[in-house]
Write an enzyme that holds these catalytic residues in place. Structure first.
Site, PDB file in Angstrom:
ATOM      1  N   CYS A 156       3.018   4.156  -4.462  1.00 30.43           N
ATOM      2  CA  CYS A 156       3.914   3.354  -5.453  1.00 30.43           C
ATOM      3  C   CYS A 156       3.436   3.809  -6.817  1.00 30.43           C
ATOM      4  O   CYS A 156       4.268   3.420  -7.997  1.00 30.43           O
ATOM      5  CB  CYS A 156       3.384   1.769  -5.219  1.00 30.43           C
ATOM      6  SG  CYS A 156       1.852   1.579  -4.649  1.00 30.43           S
ATOM      7  N   GLU A 168       3.896  -6.365  -4.643  1.00 27.04           N
ATOM      8  CA  GLU A 168       3.794  -5.269  -5.299  1.00 27.04           C
ATOM      9  C   GLU A 168       4.653  -4.487  -5.102  1.00 27.04           C
ATOM     10  O   GLU A 168       4.867  -3.997  -3.667  1.00 27.04           O
ATOM     11  CB  GLU A 168       2.194  -4.551  -5.249  1.00 27.04           C
ATOM     12  CG  GLU A 168       2.091  -3.363  -5.953  1.00 27.04           C
ATOM     13  CD  GLU A 168       2.132  -2.132  -5.164  1.00 27.04           C
ATOM     14  OE1 GLU A 168       3.204  -1.470  -5.502  1.00 27.04           O
ATOM     15  OE2 GLU A 168       1.190  -1.744  -4.584  1.00 27.04           O
TER      16      GLU A 168
HETATM   17  P1  NAP Z   1      10.111  -2.781   3.156  1.00 23.55           P
HETATM   18  O1  NAP Z   1      11.352  -2.381   3.562  1.00 23.55           O
HETATM   19  O2  NAP Z   1       9.970  -3.562   1.661  1.00 23.55           O
HETATM   20  O3  NAP Z   1       9.173  -3.446   4.215  1.00 23.55           O
HETATM   21  C1  NAP Z   1       8.037  -4.088   3.914  1.00 23.55           C
HETATM   22  C2  NAP Z   1       7.564  -4.987   4.782  1.00 23.55           C
HETATM   23  O4  NAP Z   1       8.522  -6.342   4.823  1.00 23.55           O
HETATM   24  C3  NAP Z   1       8.228  -4.811   6.729  1.00 23.55           C
HETATM   25  O5  NAP Z   1       7.034  -5.230   7.279  1.00 23.55           O
HETATM   26  C4  NAP Z   1       9.318  -5.249   6.571  1.00 23.55           C
HETATM   27  O6  NAP Z   1       9.614  -5.750   7.808  1.00 23.55           O
HETATM   28  C5  NAP Z   1       9.380  -6.679   5.954  1.00 23.55           C
HETATM   29  N1  NAP Z   1      10.478  -6.720   5.043  1.00 23.55           N
HETATM   30  C6  NAP Z   1      11.277  -6.237   4.344  1.00 23.55           C
HETATM   31  N2  NAP Z   1      12.286  -6.648   4.187  1.00 23.55           N
HETATM   32  C7  NAP Z   1      12.368  -8.227   4.526  1.00 23.55           C
HETATM   33  C8  NAP Z   1      13.087  -9.225   4.347  1.00 23.55           C
HETATM   34  N3  NAP Z   1      14.267  -9.469   3.708  1.00 23.55           N
HETATM   35  N4  NAP Z   1      12.707 -10.593   5.047  1.00 23.55           N
HETATM   36  C9  NAP Z   1      11.456 -10.397   5.741  1.00 23.55           C
HETATM   37  N5  NAP Z   1      10.681  -9.296   5.739  1.00 23.55           N
HETATM   38  C10 NAP Z   1      11.178  -8.310   5.323  1.00 23.55           C
HETATM   39  O7  NAP Z   1       9.132  -1.498   2.664  1.00 23.55           O
HETATM   40  P2  NAP Z   1       8.769  -0.217   3.578  1.00 23.55           P
HETATM   41  O8  NAP Z   1       9.405  -0.263   4.998  1.00 23.55           O
HETATM   42  O9  NAP Z   1       7.580   0.111   3.480  1.00 23.55           O
HETATM   43  O10 NAP Z   1       9.742   1.003   2.935  1.00 23.55           O
HETATM   44  C11 NAP Z   1      11.105   0.872   2.733  1.00 23.55           C
HETATM   45  C12 NAP Z   1      11.487   1.469   1.283  1.00 23.55           C
HETATM   46  O11 NAP Z   1      10.670   0.703   0.423  1.00 23.55           O
HETATM   47  C13 NAP Z   1      10.768   2.894   1.191  1.00 23.55           C
HETATM   48  O12 NAP Z   1      11.922   3.599   1.501  1.00 23.55           O
HETATM   49  C14 NAP Z   1      10.799   2.778  -0.282  1.00 23.55           C
HETATM   50  O13 NAP Z   1      11.656   3.106  -1.179  1.00 23.55           O
HETATM   51  C15 NAP Z   1      10.221   1.541  -0.571  1.00 23.55           C
HETATM   52  N6  NAP Z   1       8.726   1.483  -0.666  1.00 23.55           N
HETATM   53  C16 NAP Z   1       8.225   1.153  -1.828  1.00 23.55           C
HETATM   54  C17 NAP Z   1       6.996   1.116  -2.069  1.00 23.55           C
HETATM   55  C18 NAP Z   1       6.391   0.942  -3.269  1.00 23.55           C
HETATM   56  O14 NAP Z   1       4.994   0.593  -3.475  1.00 23.55           O
HETATM   57  N7  NAP Z   1       6.817   0.629  -4.358  1.00 23.55           N
HETATM   58  C19 NAP Z   1       5.751   1.333  -0.784  1.00 23.55           C
HETATM   59  C20 NAP Z   1       6.675   1.501   0.308  1.00 23.55           C
HETATM   60  C21 NAP Z   1       8.087   1.348   0.314  1.00 23.55           C
HETATM   61  P3  NAP Z   1      10.609  -4.524   8.985  1.00 23.55           P
HETATM   62  O15 NAP Z   1      10.253  -3.362   8.688  1.00 23.55           O
HETATM   63  O16 NAP Z   1      10.543  -5.200  10.020  1.00 23.55           O
HETATM   64  O17 NAP Z   1      12.051  -5.061   8.170  1.00 23.55           O
END
Ligand code: NAP
Length: 530
Positions: A302, A265
């Protein structure tokens, strides 16, 4: 309970072997004790091996036993008491009431799944009895039901430290289906993750289940997360987070020798369409509800309403004026972590840089005190610019929304038609507008997982009819929800038994109906024995 900084690998608490990191208090920017250790690839392999070894036993457990386990998980989470709530607040900046509300939701969904699986609906048991005399060919005895997929990797979400993390919706759904779970905890709330893992580990022990049913590993996504998804023993992935993260995992899963489903999601800007009669009648009331929804949880949902679409008229002017006045009083909010704040700031800057975008409202400025605080706001752009610039559809995670001003009804329809897939689409309208704008409603229905009428998208109810997902890029598979009891469907697959000895069939398919569930027998729904 004491937070140790260790990993839970198949029932054993052990130090990670790939370095240390700290949780950070986003309200102050300071590190939180203790240090956490990160898992290495051998520890990931150990967790997956243990999960695979007990997958059959866990899948075959009677639904009532799995329900007992889900309820025990909820009891143990509640037993963590204030320590859990305080750690959630310290690691996320969420006020205590939010932490408490989310704990209630987390335990509530575990208990909802427990109640649901004993009813047996999710098993979708079907029996077509043999027709040995049928001409020209006899029919063999055929019976099918949904069985567990196998070990599931769950990626905890940063913005739901309880409800979409270690024992959150994905984990509850996988357990309900009968799948062992390995959680890759989010590094933004490692202490919260450990405490909840302690609760689940206690439940595993109390219910006499094998330790491999549940593991928590910590460490970087690109290392341990990727390692986990690549592990042959993993059979599905549940993820909530960014589009980039979700797609990276989706790609990895599809490049495996045995590709597996990734239920991610991801991004959504959750358009809110304001129709003219509704605006004329209640622009100010809509603005009040909208600002509440936009700024709830510092916009870190989200389903945050990041886009408004309406025809330019006096009603829209009144909506923008009332929204601006309300936003001006919104204090700077604390964001979850440094990266989320940086993402918000760069996302807002990117939007502001686009041709035709104007900032028409701001909240109170961010505090310059070391905490990760941000300023809410509202932008406008014409539909003409919106239609020619795809960047304006990129999600900015936080309390910022863009109003698309359309010249007329036809441009309004064009703007809605140009939207990519979304979790939700909201209509503020009168009942007659719902009829008169039938073409627009039809287009919106093609774009979203949930149509919201005269409500706002934030506040996702956990229930039997919730659909929290949607066409890409909102999710990787529009057929499934990640919230509510329908989400179990992600972690089961149908299996059919042909001409199988009756006594050796799974209980769900036995003639005597020992689970006392309703089944489709020769095309008729019945709760009786065969
Ligand atoms: P994220 O960067 O997508 O990370 C979520 C999880 O996935 C973390 O455990 C992360 O590990 C892992 N991950 C991320 N990229 C990866 C990759 N290339 N390979 C393997 N694992 C990976 O999301 P977030 O940390 O929650 O937030 C970052 C940004 O995402 C926010 O600033 C926002 O813009 C967006 N976000 C969107 C939603 C939504 O529902 N639409 C929700 C939350 C966040 P690590 O942290 O160790 O890298």
């Amino acid at each position: 309970m004491t937070i140790t900084g260790k990993q839970l690998i198949a029932g054993n608490w052990t130090d990670g072997r790939a370095g240390n990191f700290y949780g950070v208090n986003p309200a102050t920017g300071e590190d939180l004790q203790p240090a956490f250790t990160a898992a290495d690839e051998f520890q990931v392999a150990e967790a997956v091996h243990a999960a695979s070894a007990c997958a059959g036993e866990f899948a075959n457990l009677a639904p009532a036993k799995r329900a007992e386990f889900l309820n025990t998980c909820a009891d143990e989470i509640m037993a963590l008491g204030d320590e859990l709530l305080e750690r959630v607040s310290a690691e996320t900046g969420y006020p205590r009431a939010r932490a408490e509300g989310e704990r209630g939701r987390t335990c509530g969904q575990l208990r909802l799944f427990a109640d649901w699986i004993v009813k047996g609906e999710y098993l979708d048991a079907r029996i077509d009895t043999a027709l040995p005399e049928r001409q020209p060919l006899p029919r063999p005895d055929l019976r099918s039901f949904n069985q567990a997929l196998g070990p599931v990797a769950v990626f905890g979400a940063s913005n739901f430290p309880l409800a979409f993390s270690v024992a959150g919706g994905d984990t509850a759904a996988a357990f309900a289906a009968g799948c062992p779970v390995i959680v890759k905890g989010h590094n933004s709330h490692p202490g919260t993750s450990e405490l909840v893992a302690q609760a689940v580990a206690n439940a595993v022990k109390k219910c006499g289940l094998p330790g491999g049913v549940f593991s928590l590993i910590l460490g970087s996504g690109t290392r341990v997360g990727a390692e986990l998804v690549k592990s042959p023993g993993i059979k599905a992935v549940g993820f909530t987070g960014s589009l980039q993260g979700g797609m990276a995992l989706f790609k990895l899963a599809n490049e495996r020798p045995e590709p597996i489903p990734v239920f991610a999601e991801m991004g959504s800007i959750n358009p809110v369409v304001l129709l003219p009669e509704a605006l004329k009648a209640r622009a100010e009331a809509i603005a009040e509800g909208f600002v509440g929804s936009l700024t709830l949880g510092t916009g870190q949902f989200c389903v945050n309403p990041g886009l408004v679409i309406a025809v330019e008229d006096e009603g829209l002017d009144r909506f923008i004026a009332a929204t601006s006045a309300a936003l001006a009083k919104v204090p700077a909010g604390v964001m979850l972590n440094k990266n989320t704040l940086a993402g918000y700031q760069s996302g807002v800057a990117r939007l502001r840089d686009q041709a035709g975008v104007e900032q028409v409202a701001t909240g109170e400025p961010a505090r310059g005190d070391g905490g990760f605080t941000c300023q809410a706001g509202l932008l406008t752009v014409t539909a003409k610019e919106f239609l020619s610039n795809h960047t304006l559809q990129e999600e900015v995670f936080g309390p910022m929304s863009l109003v698309v001003k359309c010249r007329d009804r036809s441009e309004l329809l064009q703007a809605v038609s140009a939207l990519q897939g979304q979790l939700t689409g909201t209509l503020q309208c009168t009942e007659s507008e719902l009829v008169n704008y039938g073409d627009l409603v039809d287009v919106l229905r093609q774009k979203v997982g949930r149509v919201v009428c005269n409500n706002f998208p934030t506040g996702v109810e956990v229930c039997h009819s919730m659909m929290h997902g949607g066409p890409f890029p909102a999710a990787t598979d529009a057929r499934f929800t990640s919230v509510g009891t329908m989400s179990i469907a992600r972690f089961v697959r149908p299996i059919c038994f042909q001409n199988y000895p009756e006594a050796l069939l799974p209980d769900a398919l036995k003639n005597s109906n020992p689970l006392n569930i309703c089944r489709l027998v020769n095309g008729e729904k019945t709760c009786d024995a065969v």
